[in-house]
Each structure stands twice: as structure tokens, then as C-alpha cells.
Design an enzyme around this catalytic site. Structure first.
Site, PDB file in Angstrom:
ATOM      1  N   CYS B  85       0.830  -1.205   0.000  1.00  0.00           N
ATOM      2  CA  CYS B  85       0.000   0.000   0.000  1.00  0.00           C
ATOM      3  C   CYS B  85       0.868   1.260   0.000  1.00  0.00           C
ATOM      4  O   CYS B  85       1.503   1.569  -0.999  1.00  0.00           O
ATOM      5  CB  CYS B  85      -0.973  -0.043   1.186  1.00  0.00           C
ATOM      6  SG  CYS B  85      -2.331   1.141   1.059  1.00  0.00           S
ATOM      7  N   HIS B 194      -3.449  -5.688   1.309  1.00  0.00           N
ATOM      8  CA  HIS B 194      -2.676  -5.889   2.541  1.00  0.00           C
ATOM      9  C   HIS B 194      -2.593  -7.360   2.961  1.00  0.00           C
ATOM     10  O   HIS B 194      -3.452  -7.831   3.716  1.00  0.00           O
ATOM     11  CB  HIS B 194      -3.320  -5.105   3.682  1.00  0.00           C
ATOM     12  CG  HIS B 194      -3.135  -3.627   3.570  1.00  0.00           C
ATOM     13  ND1 HIS B 194      -2.185  -2.945   4.290  1.00  0.00           N
ATOM     14  CD2 HIS B 194      -3.764  -2.708   2.809  1.00  0.00           C
ATOM     15  CE1 HIS B 194      -2.243  -1.658   3.982  1.00  0.00           C
ATOM     16  NE2 HIS B 194      -3.192  -1.488   3.094  1.00  0.00           N
ATOM     17  N   GLU B 196      -0.665  -8.613   5.146  1.00  0.00           N
ATOM     18  CA  GLU B 196      -0.372  -8.753   6.579  1.00  0.00           C
ATOM     19  C   GLU B 196      -1.638  -8.756   7.436  1.00  0.00           C
ATOM     20  O   GLU B 196      -1.566  -9.052   8.633  1.00  0.00           O
ATOM     21  CB  GLU B 196       0.588  -7.641   7.029  1.00  0.00           C
ATOM     22  CG  GLU B 196      -0.036  -6.278   7.298  1.00  0.00           C
ATOM     23  CD  GLU B 196      -0.341  -5.475   6.036  1.00  0.00           C
ATOM     24  OE1 GLU B 196      -0.415  -6.064   4.935  1.00  0.00           O
ATOM     25  OE2 GLU B 196      -0.520  -4.251   6.139  1.00  0.00           O
TER      26      GLU B 196
END
Lengths: 110, 232
Positions: B85, B194, B196
């Protein structure tokens, strides 16, 4: 104090969602004469020292490498709002008014 | 495997990225943008967030941070680097990845669980996936529209450097549905969604099996950890 203005616009071929949103708002509020809006950025850089060729080259460089991203934007203008010649004229005028040849430094005369 | 996660002023997902590294069996190392020391890490993650309040352009000021000198040198020497991002935006601003990110075409911030295809499994960060595998990970951005000149897009596609593409819906106007790309060598990867945030059951996207059970992002981190074990 010399002011340098750098104008940056999103590349013409790219969609400008901000401009599109503003154009939509204009149309909704009855301002129907405007067929498009594009939004860019204006940077005003001030310098205390002289505006010489080295500084102009430096401005060109930071305009292209930092103030804009050439992948998505173009530098559409670099303007020098107060030139050295104008400052020198102001200094000369101030000196002649003061009469003692010890006028206020350029840039502090107004 | 020590993986550095760089915190910039305005980073949001640095702790999440550290957690993802830990869950993948790596050792996260917190790094600070103002330092010139990579502390001997084996890989780097530039996390998501809003560094410098997105002033100037997203990621632009962060890309000029002191530590970026070392990041660029390490990336060019082959160290695995993942930009997520805002980190992806920094990598494009730093010239490590091509193209740029502009405001979403619909003008709004978007937050959704997003389906992607993994199109290149030879990068440092995607070896654990199958070619063409569909993964679902969160997407959350306001300026995620990937753009590049037409010949650059052709070259990226021709060289297999489009690593991820949006599936079903193009959430932000990215050209050719591109969600993430790599450099020519495949060690530097950037994407807007994302991974994560999809690494632990109970905290990921919903799946058909159970709410919040999606862990499709874990493969990014296990890829780079296992790669280090193979090379060791």
C-alpha cells in the site's frame, strides 16, 4: 524576497478524479458553462539569496524530481515573481531616497 | 531469517507486518526511517499507512527518508523488499518499481476484502503460491489506481512482472486491473492490498468455511522465509 512559483498538473491523458468531482458539483449547482475541471498544485518557494543560474537549475531539478512525479504529473510552469533586476532597481531607489548611499537591503524595502 | 519492517512517520501497519513475519516463522526487526542502518536484516518490508499525511504525493516524502538510501542499495543488490500500500507508493516514488499510484477513479476511499490472482510465483514474495491461485486479502486505500504509460504496461506484462491482478471488480481504476508488480529481478514487489491483515485465523477475511478465517496473506511471508532457508 524573491518568490519562485512552480505549477504542477496531473498528466493531461490521466483521469483527474478530484477535478471530475468538482466539475460534477459545478454542474449540480447550475454552473453549466464549464465542461471540465482539472486540479493541480502550486508551490511557492522563497529564497533569501540571489536568483542566479545555479539556483534556476536547482529549481528546475527539484521541480522535476521532487515537486512532481513525472510518471503521473507534468511541471507546467516555473515563474520567478521578483527578479534580481527588480530587486536592484528597488535598492537603487531606496538608496537615492536615503541620500547617504546606505539604503535598506533589497527585499526589506517594503 | 530477520526481516526488517521500516516505520515512517504516519505508518499504520508496521506492527501488523511484524506480526505477520513472526507468524510466518521469521524474526521481525523494527527499523526507523531516520536511520541509515538496516541492522543486518535479510529482507525488508515497507508497510502501509499515511506517511507524512500523504503530503506532496503518497509516499513521496517518505521515499526521501535517510534509510531509503540503504533500501535502494539493498534492493539493487538483490535483497527481497515488499512494499504494501503506502510502501508500494514509496517504492514507485523511489524508482524501485515502475508506474505510479493515483487517486481512486471513483474518488472515494475503499475498504473491502479483495480477490486477486497470483500471476507470477517466481518472485521472492510469491513462491509459496500456485500460478493463477486466487487469494483474498483486505484492500484499503484512497489512492490505489495503478497507472503507467502504455508501452511500460506492455513491457511489465510481457516480462511477467504483473504479479497480482484484481479479480471480479477493479476497485480503484488501476490500468489493466493491476494490483501489484515486481522489478525485473523479482526481489522487489509492491501491491496495494494488505497481505499482513490475512495471516491468522480469527483476524482475516471471511471465507466460505468460517468468518474471519482467511489467511491467504501468510504465503507472502512464508515465501521469503523459506527462500532464506533454501539459500542457507
Amino acid at each position: 524576497m524573491p518568490t519562485i512559483v512552480v505549477d504542477v498538473m496531473p498528466k493531461a491523458e490521466l483521469l483527474d478524479p478530484q477535478g471530475k468531482a468538482v466539475a460534477g458539483a459545478l454542474a449540480r449547482t447550475g454552473h453549466t458553462a464549464f465542461s471540465g475541471v482539472r486540479i493541480g498544485k502550486r508551490f511557492e518557494l522563497t529564497v533569501d539569496g540571489p536568483v542566479d543560474d545555479a539556483l534556476r537549475a536547482n529549481v528546475q531539478q527539484i521541480a522535476e524530481e521532487i515537486l512532481s512525479n513525472q510518471v503521473i504529473e507534468d511541471v507546467v510552469g516555473i515563474h520567478y515573481e521578483v527578479t534580481n533586476a527588480e530587486l536592484a532597481e528597488e535598492a537603487a531607489e531606496a538608496a537615492s531616497v536615503a541620500g547617504d548611499g546606505f539604503g535598506a537591503p533589497a527585499g526589506e524595502t517594503h | 531469517m530477520r526481516i526488517g519492517v521500516i516505520t515512517f512517520p504516519g505508518s499504520l501497519d508496521d506492527r501488523d507486518a511484524q506480526r505477520a513475519v513472526r507468524l510466518a516463522g521469521g524474526e521481525p526487526v523494527a527499523l526507523w526511517h531516520g536511520s541509515h542502518d538496516l541492522e543486518g536484516v535479510d529482507a525488508l518490508i515497507l508497510p502501509g499507512g499515511f506517511s507524512y499525511g500523504d503530503y506532496l504525493r503518497c509516499g513521496a516524502i517518505a521515499s526521501l527518508s535517510p534509510i531509503m538510501t540503504e533500501v535502494v542499495a539493498a534492493a539493487n543488490a538483490g535483497m527481497p523488499v515488499l512494499g504494501i500500500c503506502n510502501g508500494f507508493q514509496m517504492l514507485t516514488e523511489a524508482g524501485l518499481l515502475e508506474g505510479g499510484l493515483i487517486r481512486n477513479d471513483h474518488g472515494s476511499f475503499i475498504c473491502r476484502d479483495q480477490v486477486l490472482t497470483v500471476e507470477n510465483t517466481s518472485t521472492a514474495w510469491t513462491a509459496e503460491f500456485e500460478a493463477g491461485q486466487l487469494i483474498t486479502i483486505p484492500l484499503k486505500n484512497g489512492e490505489g489506481g495503478f497507472i503507467a504509460a502504455g508501452d511500460t504496461l506492455d513491457r511489465l506484462e510481457g516480462e511477467g512482472r504483473v504479479v497480482f491482478r484484481y479479480v471480479d471488480v477493479n476497485p480503484n481504476g488501476s490500468l489493466r486491473d493491476i494490483a501489484g508488480i515486481s522489478n525485473a529481478r523479482g526481489n522487489v514487489v509492491g501491491l496495494m492490498p494488505h497481505p499482513e491483515h490475512a495471516v491468522e485465523p480469527g483476524f482475516g477475511p471471511d471465507t466460505a468455511a468460517a468468518m474471519r478465517s482467511g489467511v491467504d496473506g501468510l504465503g507472502f511471508f512464508t515465501s521469503v522465509v523459506k527462500r532464506a532457508l533454501v539459500e542457507a
